[in-house]
Scaffold this motif. Structure first.
Motif, PDB file in Angstrom:
ATOM      1  N   ALA A  61     -48.801  49.351  61.981  1.00 52.04           N
ATOM      2  CA  ALA A  61     -50.114  49.985  62.147  1.00 52.04           C
ATOM      3  C   ALA A  61     -50.846  50.120  60.817  1.00 52.04           C
ATOM      4  O   ALA A  61     -51.684  50.984  60.626  1.00 52.04           O
ATOM      5  CB  ALA A  61     -49.991  51.353  62.822  1.00 52.04           C
ATOM      6  N   ILE A  62     -50.539  49.252  59.865  1.00 50.72           N
ATOM      7  CA  ILE A  62     -51.241  49.203  58.584  1.00 50.72           C
ATOM      8  C   ILE A  62     -51.887  47.830  58.480  1.00 50.72           C
ATOM      9  O   ILE A  62     -51.251  46.816  58.696  1.00 50.72           O
ATOM     10  CB  ILE A  62     -50.279  49.449  57.409  1.00 50.72           C
ATOM     11  N   SER A  63     -53.161  47.812  58.120  1.00 52.94           N
ATOM     12  CA  SER A  63     -53.907  46.569  58.229  1.00 52.94           C
ATOM     13  C   SER A  63     -53.699  45.619  57.055  1.00 52.94           C
ATOM     14  O   SER A  63     -53.813  44.413  57.204  1.00 52.94           O
ATOM     15  CB  SER A  63     -55.408  46.885  58.359  1.00 52.94           C
ATOM     16  N   GLN A  64     -53.372  46.155  55.865  1.00 53.47           N
ATOM     17  CA  GLN A  64     -53.268  45.276  54.707  1.00 53.47           C
ATOM     18  C   GLN A  64     -52.055  44.359  54.840  1.00 53.47           C
ATOM     19  O   GLN A  64     -50.944  44.829  54.954  1.00 53.47           O
ATOM     20  CB  GLN A  64     -53.140  46.097  53.422  1.00 53.47           C
ATOM     21  N   ARG A  65     -52.298  43.045  54.802  1.00 55.76           N
ATOM     22  CA  ARG A  65     -51.202  42.091  54.876  1.00 55.76           C
ATOM     23  C   ARG A  65     -51.354  40.976  53.834  1.00 55.76           C
ATOM     24  O   ARG A  65     -50.593  40.030  53.817  1.00 55.76           O
ATOM     25  CB  ARG A  65     -51.146  41.452  56.273  1.00 55.76           C
TER      26      ARG A  65
ATOM     27  N   HIS B  77     -45.195  55.281  55.586  1.00 53.99           N
ATOM     28  CA  HIS B  77     -46.553  54.724  55.589  1.00 53.99           C
ATOM     29  C   HIS B  77     -47.336  55.213  54.379  1.00 53.99           C
ATOM     30  O   HIS B  77     -48.076  54.442  53.757  1.00 53.99           O
ATOM     31  CB  HIS B  77     -47.272  55.103  56.880  1.00 53.99           C
ATOM     32  N   GLN B  78     -47.177  56.491  54.059  1.00 47.98           N
ATOM     33  CA  GLN B  78     -47.846  57.021  52.880  1.00 47.98           C
ATOM     34  C   GLN B  78     -47.304  56.346  51.622  1.00 47.98           C
ATOM     35  O   GLN B  78     -48.061  56.043  50.693  1.00 47.98           O
ATOM     36  CB  GLN B  78     -47.637  58.541  52.798  1.00 47.98           C
TER      37      GLN B  78
ATOM     38  N   VAL C  43     -48.004  52.689  46.999  1.00 46.25           N
ATOM     39  CA  VAL C  43     -47.569  51.548  46.206  1.00 46.25           C
ATOM     40  C   VAL C  43     -48.641  50.461  46.228  1.00 46.25           C
ATOM     41  O   VAL C  43     -48.955  49.845  45.198  1.00 46.25           O
ATOM     42  CB  VAL C  43     -46.222  50.996  46.717  1.00 46.25           C
ATOM     43  N   HIS C  44     -49.223  50.236  47.387  1.00 43.96           N
ATOM     44  CA  HIS C  44     -50.299  49.254  47.506  1.00 43.96           C
ATOM     45  C   HIS C  44     -51.456  49.624  46.584  1.00 43.96           C
ATOM     46  O   HIS C  44     -52.047  48.756  45.913  1.00 43.96           O
ATOM     47  CB  HIS C  44     -50.772  49.179  48.955  1.00 43.96           C
ATOM     48  N   GLN C  45     -51.788  50.897  46.534  1.00 50.21           N
ATOM     49  CA  GLN C  45     -52.860  51.379  45.651  1.00 50.21           C
ATOM     50  C   GLN C  45     -52.505  51.141  44.181  1.00 50.21           C
ATOM     51  O   GLN C  45     -53.338  50.667  43.396  1.00 50.21           O
ATOM     52  CB  GLN C  45     -53.093  52.871  45.899  1.00 50.21           C
ATOM     53  N   LEU C  46     -51.261  51.456  43.800  1.00 46.54           N
ATOM     54  CA  LEU C  46     -50.839  51.265  42.413  1.00 46.54           C
ATOM     55  C   LEU C  46     -50.857  49.784  42.025  1.00 46.54           C
ATOM     56  O   LEU C  46     -51.265  49.427  40.911  1.00 46.54           O
ATOM     57  CB  LEU C  46     -49.427  51.834  42.215  1.00 46.54           C
ATOM     58  N   LEU C  47     -50.458  48.925  42.947  1.00 50.09           N
ATOM     59  CA  LEU C  47     -50.401  47.506  42.632  1.00 50.09           C
ATOM     60  C   LEU C  47     -51.785  46.885  42.520  1.00 50.09           C
ATOM     61  O   LEU C  47     -51.938  45.810  41.929  1.00 50.09           O
ATOM     62  CB  LEU C  47     -49.578  46.757  43.680  1.00 50.09           C
TER      63      LEU C  47
ATOM     64  N   LYS D  57     -54.319  42.633  37.502  1.00 51.93           N
ATOM     65  CA  LYS D  57     -53.812  43.750  38.293  1.00 51.93           C
ATOM     66  C   LYS D  57     -52.286  43.711  38.338  1.00 51.93           C
ATOM     67  O   LYS D  57     -51.676  42.676  38.115  1.00 51.93           O
ATOM     68  CB  LYS D  57     -54.382  43.693  39.713  1.00 51.93           C
ATOM     69  N   MET D  58     -51.717  44.849  38.664  1.00 52.53           N
ATOM     70  CA  MET D  58     -50.260  44.948  38.694  1.00 52.53           C
ATOM     71  C   MET D  58     -49.665  43.985  39.711  1.00 52.53           C
ATOM     72  O   MET D  58     -48.616  43.376  39.463  1.00 52.53           O
ATOM     73  CB  MET D  58     -49.834  46.386  39.014  1.00 52.53           C
TER      74      MET D  58
END
Length: 638
Positions: A42-46, A378-379, A384-388, A436-437
């Motif tokens: 249920a997370i859209s980023q792929r 999920h959080q 991690v996605h934000q940090l990367l 970016k990371m």
């Protein structure tokens, strides 16, 4: 199995799964097959799956466990005549935890060795191997002698038609019936079961853990030689049932006995029974014949899929977890709620970015596995996605340019010594400073694999280290077949090497002609307390740099700051359990030449322990144990 009663399921089943209320044995829980074609997160980023991956197979396992798995207790028949009205099983609570298809090479080897008649057919017909862990509360009431008590396991299939039940593997297995002897259409197949429980005596006698429970693990192997009872065939039967409707549910059951103290001084025996739907344990690859066909005959058998022929071929995973964010609730430790704390880091350790800096240097082409409790995964993924997606120079303001100075080496995935991360390079602006990371990790071939773990709140609040021993038992069973070497470390530790990449060090230790031929090794854990004023990424990196590049400081810390047990690294063809500080194995099934090097009392030897001239584990601790074992501390004058 007797029919105790008929109950409705739904949200109530989640409560039962978490707290171990006894369930009707006639309905077995709402174990309908899951539709495995949909999105499991249920997370859209792929877009960044080559850099960060939230394990959707493990997520489906978690959801199936919480929805349909359950556990209950009942008196063992041996205690019937001793039980009194004052003896109450409700002094214990149980909860299903992690279960998985067992993909350990060591398990496959065991099944083949023990099959003297060769029914396994060169590993193509290995009976399915499974493992499951159940939490039982109040360990202090459990009698310590549990090794000789009975343990069993079954794989059960409930068919929509009694005709299919009767004809499926006719003459094999047994049928479950209700109290009135009516048929259920359920056929079960018993396996060989083994129970594992590490450090129960230590936990029972440690005052810090009064009132805590324990995760009990049962390994199970079905008979060889029957195609329908291979893991791959069971998964196919489950998937086919979505369209054929022939099978209503498949479940894995474990039962183990415990002796406990109730109303009298004499211990009484009760059984803990747990059932998981097949969707709670199926893995990303249930074809175990591929594992069996790749087993090594000897420690250096490069024809095996588990012995790399060179450093370049070595597949390495470094693992941390379980990660969690905690809080105090009603005066007790509890998981932080993500609804109430939407900005929480959700199980992402504050040292992650600092530690990735060194893995970028010394572990190119590897995977970082982060295990996170299910309610925060999920959080954690979002964080991690934000940090990367942040720029490297924003994450490492004083160190980013030292990385970019070696862009050609980065791109070639070569080892970068810490001595090259110097101040002169760090002050020079380089062309790639907008990177970016996630782009840096992609350049180095490093992937972050986030694994959700089934963690009912009671199992977290009443387990040592938030359920750590449940995870380390699961770790080898789930992922050992995917790598050559796996290391288990704490999230607040950094790996600092002397002069070689981690892959080179581990290849030399495990597979080269200079190999010590050990199943696993323990790291020396060197402590560096991080003062709150220095607790930021750049100062933590400076602390590690000062330690690694100052011979006087290095020698002092190596000699005086090895204050607690280090963690472990192991070859995957020989590991049975990553028991936090102990690489446990089963000696009878090791490749020729491989041995357990664990020393009595964990005495330090250069055979078992990795030396300070190879790699050490730096514990970046937030509590001081020894004043001179701290970042930037003045060393005593000799």
């Amino acid at each position: 199995f007797g029919l105790i009663g008929t109950v409705a399921f739904g949200l109530l089943n989640l409560y039962r799964a978490a707290f171990g209320i006894k369930q009707s044995n006639g309905t077995y829980g709402d174990m309908v097959p899951m539709d495995n074609t949909g999105d499991g997160t249920a997370i859209s980023q792929r877009l960044d799956d080559d850099v960060i991956y939230l394990d959707q197979f493990a997520m489906r396992n978690v959801r199936a466990t919480l929805q349909s798995a359950y556990s209950f207790m009942e008196w063992n028949p041996s205690s019937f005549i001793e039980v009194t009205p004052k003896d109450n099983l409700e002094q214990f609570q149980t909860a299903p935890l992690l279960a998985t298809v067992d993909r350990r090479p060591l398990t496959a080897k065991m099944q083949m060795v023990e099959d003297k008649d060769g029914f396994h057919d060169n590993g193509t017909l290995l009976g399915c191997a499974m493992t499951g862990t159940t939490f039982v509360s109040n360990l202090e009431y459990i009698y310590r002698k549990h090794e000789d008590l009975p343990v069993s396991c079954d794989l059960c299939i409930r068919f929509a038609s009694l005709e299919d039940s009767d004809t499926f593997l006719d003459g094999v297995g047994f049928e479950t019936i209700l109290d009135d002897q009516s048929a259920t259409g359920t056929k079960c197949f018993s396996g060989t079961a083994s129970r594992f429980a590490k450090f129960t005596s230590w936990q029972q006698t440690d005052k810090r853990f009064e009132g805590f429970g324990y995760p009990w693990t049962v390994d199970c192997t079905l008979p060889n030689g029957i195609k329908e009872l291979t893991c791959e065939a069971i998964t196919k039967l489950q998937d086919d049932s979505i369209t054929t409707g022939a099978v209503q549910k498949i479940y894995f059951q474990t039962s183990f006995a415990l002796d406990a103290y109730f109303s009298t001084p004499n211990a009484k025996t009760f059984d803990v029974v747990t059932r998981w739907p097949w969707d709670a344990l199926r893995s990303h690859d249930d074809d175990r014949s591929k594992i069996a066909s790749s087993l090594p005959n000897a420690w250096n058998d490069v024809s095996s899929g588990f012995v790399p022929s060179s450093v370049k071929e070595l597949k390495l995973a470094h693992v941390e977890g379980p990660g969690y964010s905690k809080t105090l609730l009603r005066g007790k430790l509890a998981l932080e709620g993500m609804l109430r704390s939407p900005n929480s880091y959700g199980g992402v350790h504050q040292r992650l970015i600092a530690n990735l800096f060194h893995l970028v240097r010394n572990a190119p082409g590897s995977t970082h596995i982060m295990a996170v409790v299910d309610g925060q995964v999920h959080q954690a993924y979002r964080r991690v996605h934000q940090l990367l997606n942040m720029r490297v120079r924003d994450l490492y303001p004083k160190n980013a340019n030292a990385i970019f100075a070696h862009y050609d080496v980065l791109k070639d995935k070569k080892y970068i010594p810490i001595t090259l991360m110097d101040d002169l390079e760090a002050r020079t602006v380089h062309a790639h400073n907008k990177m970016k990371m996630k782009e840096l990790l992609r350049l180095r071939g490093i992937k972050i694999h986030i694994v959700p773990l089934t963690t009912p709140s009671i199992a977290f609040e009443k387990s040592v280290c938030g359920g750590q021993y449940a995870f380390t038992s699961y770790l080898a069973a789930r992922f050992a077949a995917d790598y050559h070497v796996m290391m288990y470390i704490d999230g607040d530790t950094a790996m600092i090497e002397k002069s070689q990449s981690l892959k080179e060090i581990y290849y030399n230790r495990f597979f080269s002609e200079e190999s010590s031929k050990c199943v696993g090794h323990r790291f020396r854990l060197l402590e560096q307390y991080v003062n709150p004023a220095d607790d930021n990424i750049d100062d933590v990196l400076r602390c590690l740099d000062d330690l690694a590049t100052d011979p006087k400081r290095w020698n002092y810390v190596v000699k005086n700051c090895h204050l607690k047990e280090g963690h472990i690294v192991a070859r995957t063809d020989s590991i049975h359990q990553f028991n936090v500080h102990h690489p446990d194995t089963i000696d009878d099934y090791l490749p020729d030449g491989v041995k357990s090097c664990v020393t009595p009392g964990n005495r330090e030897t250069d055979e078992y322990f990795l030396t300070a001239d190879e790699v050490v584990q730096i514990h970046l601790r937030d509590r001081e144990r020894k004043p001179e074992c701290a970042c930037f501390a003045d060393l005593p004058i000799n």
